[in-house]
Design an enzyme around this catalytic site. Structure first.
Site, PDB file in Angstrom:
ATOM      1  N   GLY A  38      52.782 -89.627  19.104  1.00  0.00           N
ATOM      2  CA  GLY A  38      53.086 -88.427  19.888  1.00  0.00           C
ATOM      3  C   GLY A  38      54.287 -88.577  20.794  1.00  0.00           C
ATOM      4  N   LYS A 192      49.872 -52.018  40.455  1.00  0.00           N
ATOM      5  CA  LYS A 192      49.196 -53.067  39.675  1.00  0.00           C
ATOM      6  C   LYS A 192      48.473 -54.028  40.605  1.00  0.00           C
ATOM      7  CE  LYS A 192      51.006 -57.063  37.201  1.00  0.00           C
ATOM      8  NZ  LYS A 192      52.085 -57.505  36.310  1.00  0.00           N
TER       9      LYS A 192
HETATM   10  C1  R5P Z   1      54.794 -60.097  37.012  1.00  0.00           C
HETATM   11  O1  R5P Z   1      55.193 -60.181  38.147  1.00  0.00           O
HETATM   12  C2  R5P Z   1      55.714 -59.891  35.871  1.00  0.00           C
HETATM   13  O2  R5P Z   1      56.778 -59.051  36.218  1.00  0.00           O
HETATM   14  C3  R5P Z   1      55.006 -59.354  34.645  1.00  0.00           C
HETATM   15  O3  R5P Z   1      54.484 -58.074  34.955  1.00  0.00           O
HETATM   16  C4  R5P Z   1      53.902 -60.273  34.227  1.00  0.00           C
HETATM   17  O4  R5P Z   1      54.380 -61.572  34.108  1.00  0.00           O
HETATM   18  C5  R5P Z   1      53.284 -59.824  32.922  1.00  0.00           C
HETATM   19  O5  R5P Z   1      52.258 -60.694  32.607  1.00  0.00           O
HETATM   20  P1  R5P Z   1      51.099 -60.334  31.596  1.00  0.00           P
HETATM   21  O6  R5P Z   1      51.739 -59.969  30.287  1.00  0.00           O
HETATM   22  O7  R5P Z   1      50.295 -61.587  31.516  1.00  0.00           O
HETATM   23  O8  R5P Z   1      50.317 -59.203  32.179  1.00  0.00           O
END
Ligand code: R5P
Length: 298
Positions: A38, A192
């Site tokens: 590895g 979000k």
């Molecule tokens: C977060 O701050 C980023 O801008 C993206 O929204 C995030 O990395 C998306 O991650 P996932 O696809 O896991 O929801």
């Protein structure tokens, strides 16, 4: 600066070829394989003495790549390269930019330290700069950042009629508003809450008038895909047309891509990480960014 040789770490041959062509440079050879136990074996098949070397290595799945990358940089110096730079279209670990809980590692800083110790310069595309103002806060080497917003906007203008650009959260507003302006489309941002790696809640504060519009969800990274997926679900529940998901970096952990397709989305990414969803080419912009980077002679 202009690099005289571009060398691809495995999987980066297309990017290295495009960059070399844009710089009137050559591509060099690096043999990289694993010993039976590895450990990594590396051997340059190109004379590097006095060369301005650019190693091209996008850093998705970084734990599989970083050690070999550091070996490559150190060996290139031992073999006489004048400068050793890194073109990393996707720069990993930037999201761990704070100790969110006591005792956590702030790995963005650790990776910045490792790469700054090994390379003379760094060029990348839209690193995740949410809590750092610039890469200079953590990298001690000259850096240049390609912003993909205008390239994404160009793709949207040519491929989506009557787009409504949607950002996942207020942090994305500055970026999403630029894409929307360049695409000549209205935009809105959602709210979000991330409770865990795969536990994301999206809510709509103000969707605006969506009638006759195609929602285009824009984000810097698709990792687990949950941010995009929850947004797609929410929009579908509101009877909005099937959205297009446009991201800079498509990391697509596990079945993220398949889930988005199954949910009815069209998914488009920049070619910072090789994937069937790549439709936006950043290689030209990377080549230009490198040309304008100023690297001290010593
Ligand atoms: C977060 O701050 C980023 O801008 C993206 O929204 C995030 O990395 C998306 O991650 P996932 O696809 O896991 O929801």
């Amino acid at each position: 600066m202009t690099a005289s040789i571009f060398i691809a770490m495995p999987g980066n041959e297309e990017a290295a070829g495009a960059l070399a062509q844009a710089h009137g440079a050559t591509t060099g050879q690096l043999e990289l394989r694993a010993f039976p136990d590895g450990e990594s074996y590396l051997r340059f098949g190109t004379d590097l003495s006095r060369q301005m070397l650019a190693i091209v290595c996008t850093l998705d799945r970084p734990n599989d790549k970083i050690l070999s990358l550091l070996f490559a940089a150190a060996t290139a110096r031992e073999l006489g390269a004048a400068k050793v730079g890194l073109v990393a279209p996707y720069l990993a670990y930037m999201r761990q930019d704070r100790r969110f809980k006591p005792g956590e590692a702030v790995t963005s800083r650790e990776v910045a330290q490792l790469l700054s110790n090994s390379f003379d310069w760094l060029v990348t595309v839209d690193p995740h700069l949410h809590r750092y103002g610039s890469l200079g806060e953590i990298y001690r080497i000259p850096t240049s950042v390609v912003h993909a917003a205008s390239l994404m906007a160009g793709w949207i203008r040519s491929n989506v009629a009557d787009a409504l650009i949607i950002g996942p959260d207020s942090e994305s507003e500055q970026w999403v508003s630029t894409v929307a302006k360049d695409a000549g489309a209205p935009y809105t941002v959602l709210e979000k809450i991330r409770r865990g790696d795969r536990d994301v809640e999206i809510s709509i504060r103000n969707l605006g008038d969506v009638s006759g519009r195609t929602p285009v969800l824009v984000d810097d990274i698709i990792s687990t895909g949950r941010t995009m997926l929850e947004t797609v679900r929410l929009l579908k529940a509101r009877g909005v047309a099937a959205p297009v998901c446009v991201a800079v970096h498509g990391l697509f952990a596990a079945d993220a891509y398949e889930m988005l397709i199954k949910a009815g989305a069209r998914v488009v990414t920049c070619n910072t990480v090789r994937h069937p969803s790549n439709a936006i080419d950043v290689h030209g912009a990377l080549a230009e960014a490198l040309k304008t980077l100023r690297v001290p002679a010593n």
